[in-house]
Design an enzyme around this catalytic site. Structure first.
Site, PDB file in Angstrom:
ATOM      1  N   GLY A  72       0.807  -1.217   0.000  1.00  7.71           N
ATOM      2  CA  GLY A  72       0.000   0.000   0.000  1.00  7.71           C
ATOM      3  C   GLY A  72       0.841   1.267   0.000  1.00  7.71           C
ATOM      4  O   GLY A  72       0.513   2.243  -0.687  1.00  7.71           O
ATOM      5  N   ASN A 152      -7.816   4.302   8.930  1.00 12.12           N
ATOM      6  CA  ASN A 152      -7.329   3.115   9.634  1.00 12.12           C
ATOM      7  C   ASN A 152      -7.466   3.206  11.152  1.00 12.12           C
ATOM      8  O   ASN A 152      -7.532   2.193  11.821  1.00 12.12           O
ATOM      9  CB  ASN A 152      -5.873   2.840   9.252  1.00 12.12           C
ATOM     10  CG  ASN A 152      -5.014   4.080   9.239  1.00 12.12           C
ATOM     11  OD1 ASN A 152      -5.281   5.045   8.507  1.00 12.12           O
ATOM     12  ND2 ASN A 152      -3.987   4.075  10.053  1.00 12.12           N
ATOM     13  N   GLY A 201      -2.364  -6.225  -0.030  1.00 13.70           N
ATOM     14  CA  GLY A 201      -2.766  -7.597   0.244  1.00 13.70           C
ATOM     15  C   GLY A 201      -2.940  -7.946   1.710  1.00 13.70           C
ATOM     16  O   GLY A 201      -3.900  -8.616   2.092  1.00 13.70           O
ATOM     17  N   HIS A 202      -2.007  -7.486   2.544  1.00 11.59           N
ATOM     18  CA  HIS A 202      -1.997  -8.003   3.926  1.00 11.59           C
ATOM     19  C   HIS A 202      -3.096  -7.445   4.811  1.00 11.59           C
ATOM     20  O   HIS A 202      -3.260  -7.893   5.945  1.00 11.59           O
ATOM     21  CB  HIS A 202      -0.619  -7.818   4.575  1.00 11.59           C
ATOM     22  CG  HIS A 202      -0.283  -6.425   5.013  1.00 11.59           C
ATOM     23  ND1 HIS A 202      -0.313  -6.063   6.338  1.00 11.59           N
ATOM     24  CD2 HIS A 202       0.103  -5.328   4.330  1.00 11.59           C
ATOM     25  CE1 HIS A 202       0.072  -4.793   6.442  1.00 11.59           C
ATOM     26  NE2 HIS A 202       0.329  -4.326   5.230  1.00 11.59           N
ATOM     27  N   THR A 238      11.805  -7.350 -11.329  1.00 18.43           N
ATOM     28  CA  THR A 238      11.239  -8.686 -11.512  1.00 18.43           C
ATOM     29  C   THR A 238      10.034  -8.849 -10.589  1.00 18.43           C
ATOM     30  O   THR A 238      10.108  -8.543  -9.400  1.00 18.43           O
ATOM     31  CB  THR A 238      12.300  -9.758 -11.206  1.00 18.43           C
ATOM     32  OG1 THR A 238      13.392  -9.550 -12.096  1.00 18.43           O
ATOM     33  CG2 THR A 238      11.741 -11.159 -11.392  1.00 18.43           C
ATOM     34  N   CYS A 325       1.856   2.483  13.211  1.00 19.60           N
ATOM     35  CA  CYS A 325       3.053   3.211  12.788  1.00 19.60           C
ATOM     36  C   CYS A 325       3.425   4.270  13.814  1.00 19.60           C
ATOM     37  O   CYS A 325       4.576   4.657  13.934  1.00 19.60           O
ATOM     38  CB  CYS A 325       2.814   3.867  11.431  1.00 19.60           C
ATOM     39  SG  CYS A 325       2.038   2.749  10.267  1.00 19.60           S
TER      40      CYS A 325
HETATM   41  C1  PLP Z   1      -1.691  -0.325   6.128  1.00 16.50           C
HETATM   42  C2  PLP Z   1      -2.054   0.913   5.381  1.00 16.50           C
HETATM   43  C3  PLP Z   1      -1.205   1.449   4.397  1.00 16.50           C
HETATM   44  C4  PLP Z   1       0.145   0.859   4.099  1.00 16.50           C
HETATM   45  O1  PLP Z   1       0.062  -0.358   3.425  1.00 16.50           O
HETATM   46  P1  PLP Z   1       1.341  -1.343   3.447  1.00 16.50           P
HETATM   47  O2  PLP Z   1       0.968  -2.434   2.511  1.00 16.50           O
HETATM   48  O3  PLP Z   1       1.488  -1.796   4.862  1.00 16.50           O
HETATM   49  O4  PLP Z   1       2.510  -0.551   2.969  1.00 16.50           O
HETATM   50  C5  PLP Z   1      -1.625   2.566   3.714  1.00 16.50           C
HETATM   51  N1  PLP Z   1      -2.803   3.139   3.979  1.00 16.50           N
HETATM   52  C6  PLP Z   1      -3.652   2.672   4.905  1.00 16.50           C
HETATM   53  C7  PLP Z   1      -4.953   3.345   5.129  1.00 16.50           C
HETATM   54  C8  PLP Z   1      -3.298   1.552   5.653  1.00 16.50           C
HETATM   55  O5  PLP Z   1      -4.134   1.092   6.585  1.00 16.50           O
END
Ligand code: PLP
Length: 386
Positions: A72, A152, A201-202, A238, A325
């Site tokens: 993300g 978030n 994805g996560h 890649t 974070c």
């Molecule tokens: C977790 C998150 C991100 C960052 O995504 P990553 O794949 O962990 O780099 C960005 N924006 C929001 C709103 C998030 O919750």
């Protein structure tokens, strides 16, 4: 209770077993470089393109509008810097909000150091962006508006369609960080009317370190990562084949499950009712209705968020104060501050974010132990009037 109760799904989610199984062959059996010309490589290429089709289908896009990224954060950086630099000679103003994820916020701040101008919109007490302030901020220099789909920390969902309408009536690109909504609620790009959309994805049972940026066809942006001709010259390197395959599987599962039940919302409401009935002086943060099903953000007056986290951890309960974070810093959350919350109250914040594997038993255990934790911490607080 020796078991871990995981209630921090807005930070990350467990990779689904089916996702893992889909990925595994691409670490060894199908290890080939998708850019090579022999059959095993062509098979890897095919897997990437199948995944692209599935990701596109989840958000109602065309496969060629999807560029895979390393998550993300990269997708956000790519969207914002890509539009900013591609239009540098024409326009130099960007509009965002004060409650964005750091992947957007710090990127915009860096662009200010590179000569761009950025407006950071305020939000109301629920964390909703002020549309009038948005309209007033637009100038003939504005090239991009970037506002997250759901926050978030608070779970608050923004009026994305309305923002898109304002942006497009002024010929301004609109990007949304949909990392918290993709896989949870509908994120069809044509309904939201966005030009760019980030996903990861996560956050929805896929692997870490892989995500995608949706780029509406015809949108020009400068690459973020330079090198080979991968991803139609838009993102060199890649391809992360196992990650991309895993992301595709996570999207496939999400597409089947989205909107099929209210389990997460019911558990979240059960938890809030339990907390509110047992603990005095608790404040609910975020929008009362327009928010993510699994997010519960609260402030427990006269108790430090960090102390609650440590005591919950001692009971095997994983939660968060503010965003992951920002954890470990003494700064109050920039999101809660933007909602007008005083610093002493935002220091008492707790974010509990539920996922599809949580059970009623787990929630009832939290409802049982959390009030005891708060009561003990309050007896230690000089500010708590007994
Ligand atoms: C977790 C998150 C991100 C960052 O995504 P990553 O794949 O962990 O780099 C960005 N924006 C929001 C709103 C998030 O919750």
């Amino acid at each position: 209770m020796g078991k871990i109760i995981y209630l921090d799904h807005n930070a990350t989610t467990p990779t689904a077993q089916k996702v893992l199984e889909e990925m595994l062959p691409y670490f060894n059996t199908h290890y080939h470089n998708p850019s090579s010309l022999y059959k095993p490589s062509r098979d890897c290429r095919k897997a990437i393109e199948e995944s692209r089709t599935i990701v596109a289908s989840l958000i109602g896009a065309e496969p060629r509008e999807i560029i895979f990224t390393a998550g993300g954060t990269e997708a956000d950086n790519f969207a914002i810097k890509g539009i900013a630099f591609a239009n540098k000679s024409r326009k130099n103003h960007i509009i965002t909000s004060k409650i964005e994820h750091h992947a957007v916020l710090i990127t915009c701040m860096w662009l200010e150091s590179q000569g761009f101008e950025v407006t950071y919109l305020g939000v109301d007490k629920y964390g909703v962006v002020d549309l009038n302030e948005l309209k007033d901020s637009i100038t003939d220099q504005t090239v991009l508006i970037t506002i997250m789909h759901a926050n978030n920390e608070l779970g608050t969902i923004q009026p994305i369609k309305e923002i898109a309408e304002i942006a497009h009536s002024h010929n301004i690109y609109f990007h949304t960080d949909a990392v918290q909504t993709v896989g949870k609620i509908s994120t069809k790009v044509n309904e939201l009317d966005v030009d760019l959309l980030s996903l990861s994805g996560h956050k929805f049972y896929g692997p870490k370190g892989v995500g995608a940026l949706y780029i509406r066809k015809g949108t020009l942006l400068d690459p973020l990562i330079h090198g080979g001709h991968h991803e139609r010259d838009r993102r060199a390197g890649t391809e992360n084949v196992p990650g991309i395959v895993g992301l595709g599987k996570a999207c496939e599962i999400a597409k089947q499950e989205i909107g099929t039940n209210n389990k997460v919302k019911n558990l979240r409401d059960r938890l809030w009712n339990g907390i509110k009935n047992k603990i005095p002086e608790v404040v609910l943060n975020g929008h009362p209705e327009k928010k993510l099903d699994g997010t519960l953000s609260i402030c427990v007056k006269c108790v430090e968020g960090e102390s609650m986290l440590m005591d919950l951890d001692a009971h095997g309960i994983c939660a968060s104060s503010g965003s992951a974070c920002a954890a470990g810093t003494a700064e109050p959350s920039h999101v809660l501050t933007a909602t007008g919350m005083p610093a002493d109250l935002s220091h008492s914040s707790l974010r509990i974010s539920l996922g599809k594997h949580n059970t009623k038993e787990e929630i009832d255990y939290v409802i049982q132990v959390f009030p005891q934790i708060v009561e003990r911490l309050r007896t230690l607080s000089p500010f708590w009037k007994k």
